[in-house]
Design a protein around this motif. Sequence first.
Motif, PDB file in Angstrom:
ATOM      1  N   LEU A 550       0.829  -1.200   0.000  1.00  0.00           N
ATOM      2  CA  LEU A 550       0.000   0.000   0.000  1.00  0.00           C
ATOM      3  C   LEU A 550       0.863   1.250   0.000  1.00  0.00           C
ATOM      4  O   LEU A 550       0.708   2.163  -0.812  1.00  0.00           O
ATOM      5  CB  LEU A 550      -0.927  -0.037   1.225  1.00  0.00           C
ATOM      6  CG  LEU A 550      -2.021   1.029   1.232  1.00  0.00           C
ATOM      7  CD1 LEU A 550      -2.993   0.850   0.063  1.00  0.00           C
ATOM      8  CD2 LEU A 550      -2.768   1.012   2.562  1.00  0.00           C
ATOM      9  N   LYS A 551       1.841   1.244   0.971  1.00  0.00           N
ATOM     10  CA  LYS A 551       2.749   2.396   1.127  1.00  0.00           C
ATOM     11  C   LYS A 551       3.506   2.660  -0.175  1.00  0.00           C
ATOM     12  O   LYS A 551       3.690   3.821  -0.590  1.00  0.00           O
ATOM     13  CB  LYS A 551       3.799   2.056   2.209  1.00  0.00           C
ATOM     14  CG  LYS A 551       3.589   2.719   3.566  1.00  0.00           C
ATOM     15  CD  LYS A 551       4.359   3.910   3.816  1.00  0.00           C
ATOM     16  CE  LYS A 551       4.031   5.052   4.689  1.00  0.00           C
ATOM     17  NZ  LYS A 551       2.829   5.353   5.230  1.00  0.00           N
ATOM     18  N   ARG A 553       2.643   1.940  -3.226  1.00  0.00           N
ATOM     19  CA  ARG A 553       1.765   2.531  -4.236  1.00  0.00           C
ATOM     20  C   ARG A 553       1.504   4.002  -3.940  1.00  0.00           C
ATOM     21  O   ARG A 553       1.609   4.862  -4.798  1.00  0.00           O
ATOM     22  CB  ARG A 553       0.456   1.737  -4.309  1.00  0.00           C
ATOM     23  CG  ARG A 553       0.334   1.065  -5.688  1.00  0.00           C
ATOM     24  CD  ARG A 553      -0.891   0.203  -5.835  1.00  0.00           C
ATOM     25  NE  ARG A 553      -0.695  -1.100  -5.201  1.00  0.00           N
ATOM     26  CZ  ARG A 553      -1.630  -1.696  -4.473  1.00  0.00           C
ATOM     27  NH1 ARG A 553      -2.791  -1.121  -4.229  1.00  0.00           N
ATOM     28  NH2 ARG A 553      -1.402  -2.882  -3.946  1.00  0.00           N
ATOM     29  N   GLU A 554       1.153   4.280  -2.661  1.00  0.00           N
ATOM     30  CA  GLU A 554       0.856   5.664  -2.250  1.00  0.00           C
ATOM     31  C   GLU A 554       2.014   6.609  -2.576  1.00  0.00           C
ATOM     32  O   GLU A 554       1.833   7.748  -2.957  1.00  0.00           O
ATOM     33  CB  GLU A 554       0.629   5.712  -0.733  1.00  0.00           C
ATOM     34  CG  GLU A 554      -0.786   5.344  -0.325  1.00  0.00           C
ATOM     35  CD  GLU A 554      -0.901   5.250   1.197  1.00  0.00           C
ATOM     36  OE1 GLU A 554      -1.901   4.748   1.656  1.00  0.00           O
ATOM     37  OE2 GLU A 554       0.057   5.698   1.906  1.00  0.00           O
ATOM     38  N   THR A 555       3.235   6.102  -2.369  1.00  0.00           N
ATOM     39  CA  THR A 555       4.404   6.995  -2.476  1.00  0.00           C
ATOM     40  C   THR A 555       5.099   6.906  -3.842  1.00  0.00           C
ATOM     41  O   THR A 555       6.156   7.504  -4.042  1.00  0.00           O
ATOM     42  CB  THR A 555       5.446   6.631  -1.399  1.00  0.00           C
ATOM     43  OG1 THR A 555       5.745   5.238  -1.528  1.00  0.00           O
ATOM     44  CG2 THR A 555       4.971   6.951  -0.014  1.00  0.00           C
ATOM     45  N   ASN A 556       4.493   6.142  -4.735  1.00  0.00           N
ATOM     46  CA  ASN A 556       5.078   5.982  -6.077  1.00  0.00           C
ATOM     47  C   ASN A 556       6.536   5.494  -5.997  1.00  0.00           C
ATOM     48  O   ASN A 556       7.452   6.148  -6.496  1.00  0.00           O
ATOM     49  CB  ASN A 556       4.966   7.303  -6.838  1.00  0.00           C
ATOM     50  CG  ASN A 556       5.149   7.095  -8.329  1.00  0.00           C
ATOM     51  OD1 ASN A 556       4.915   5.995  -8.838  1.00  0.00           O
ATOM     52  ND2 ASN A 556       5.575   8.135  -9.026  1.00  0.00           N
TER      53      ASN A 556
END
Length: 684
Positions: A550-551, A553-556
């Motif tokens: 998740l992290k 993806r969120e942070t690219n």
Amino acid sequence: MKFQHLLEKQINELLPEHLRNEPAMFKFLNTVNESYQNLENQSSEQELSNKNDRDVLSKIIFREKIFNSVINNLKNGVLLVNEAGEILDCNDNFLEIFNVTIKREDIKGQYEKDFFIKNGSIFDNTKSFISGVEKILQKKIPHFDELFRNKKNEFYERDYSPIYYKGDYLGHLWIYTDITKKQREQDSIIQNEFTQRQILNSAIDAIIIVNEEGIIKFWNPQAEKILGWKFSEVYDKFLSENITPVSIKEPNDKGIKKYLAATTKKIDAHLNEILSINKEGAKIYIQISTIRIKYHEKNHYCSFIRDITIKKNYENELAKQKKFTEDILNNLPADIAVFDRDHNYLFVNPMAIKTKETRDWIVGKNDFEYCEMKGLNNQSAVERRGLFNKAISTKKTVQWIDEVINKNNKKIYILRNFYPYEEDGEIKYIFGYGIDITEMRSVQLKLNETLLDLKNINEELEQFAYIISHDLQEPLRMVKSFLQLLEKKLGNSLDDTDKRYINFAVNGADRMKKHIQDLLEYSRIGKKTEEVDDVNCDEILQEINTIFQLKIRETNTILTIHPLPIIKALRSGMYHLFQNLIANAIKFQRNDIKLHTVEVGYTELDNSWQFYVRDNGIGIEPKYFERIFILFQRLENGKEGKAGTGIGLAVCKKIVEQLNGKIWIESEVGKGSTFYFKIPKHND
Ligand code: ADP
């Protein structure tokens, strides 16, 4: 009395000198000589006398008898030939020399030339033998000492004597003399001399021969090589002028004089090592042995010389090294002894035995003899023998501690060793050494006590941290939940400021909870709840990857995980380690770039695995490289949303060090950081 020419020649050749003047021999020779003379006189008288035939006949018979007896008694081969070249007579020796089986009577009347042509092949060089005969017969003058060798390797001398009477040629005599023995003797003399010279010249030793005055008469090539002077340079010069260094010239000259003056006839073969010099003036050590030899009735001295400079220098160097080693051994503050395989002392240093006499005495003896000499109980000797035998049988160092009461009546402790020294896989010596460890021992004991205290304190602290963090959680939870209840109950009566205050308090409680949980985790590391085992790092990283999806993806972020090894470690520790480092790598990203990268990989070293976690984040200034690994140390580089407790890296450090590893960072502000950690392959 002049002996007839031929007879005289025979006498000189065949009769040993001391026999020639022997009275009996002299008498015999006279008789033979007279017979010759009579023979000559009578034959000349024959023509003159006209006595009756009987008389003449008896004289002829007499002469023939004499002649026969003379030629048969000669050691030579004799052939008598008339003026027409017909054989008149020969003796048995002649037939034997030519190896012919015909009788003496049958040879008479044969032509000598035919005989020689037929039988000349017994000689090596048949042609020159026959042509020689022809030439001699033409000239008809005396011809002596021609040498021939037959196929049996025997040597003969050929003499030719023409017989003239009153100017008329009557015939001639061939005389063949066997000189094989003489020839062999001569050959052997030549060979001996030749061999001797060859031996002298090719000897490994330098050979120098001086006469009674000490003047050099012979100097072989090896002497030229060792001493540098050519034979031509030293020939007929005094030995002492050349090869003696100035420093020892005088005593040396005296020595040589004394030596040369010695009257003893027996051979001297002294083997001495002396200092000499070579042509360049360099000092050389030589080993010299001298024998007295007779040459032309005079005493000469033949010296055999060997260059032992290298050996001597090596010996000197060895002696220096020996002294150096002994000095060290003698001055070391340790008891040192060297034993042979049978436990006999070969060496002891003064620290082990003070008095020199005892030190000298003990060489070749053992501990039992020592105890007996000192009147001591041999119990300690028995024990030591056991330990010694153990060192021999195991080929390993045996170590033990002796408790000894010293001269100040104080108990001291000596750490002793029997160390087996091997050469070519065989024990050669046993080195025994003992060090006074009384001081060290008390320091060690104190250290152990301190360590124990520290361990206890640490445990207490960990216990304390655990209890505190555990016990604080409940009141904290209460504070938070009652604050939230209070907020709920008061509801709308709360203004914005009240709400903000309550919010601060709740956030504070949350942060405190996080701190307490981290502290709890930190205090748990090192508790032996888990064993070192094979840990598959690939598996661990897969799990972590899932958690962080998740992290990421969120942070690219692109998280690249290279294949990782299976290592010996604690599974939970490795999990936390990678998790903390990856979490930080994602947390401390730069805002000014869109694509964030995190890469995990490793390098295999000789004895360890070296991992890395690399990011292209904000980076750290070098001055903080150490500080970040300390508990609760955070840097100001963290912005909003990067809040932490400053425990993560301290936890990482503790985990790595627990496995005897190391963790460090390489980083550049604005470019990114790489965290490295190294775990030993074997963690026994
Ligand atoms: P926390 O992350 O809880 O603050 P850590 O002990 O994990 O505590 O890290 C200590 C400090 O080191 C962090 O506050 C941060 O300033 C710095 N730090 C750790 N990892 C990185 C990183 N990958 N890039 C930049 N700074 C880092």
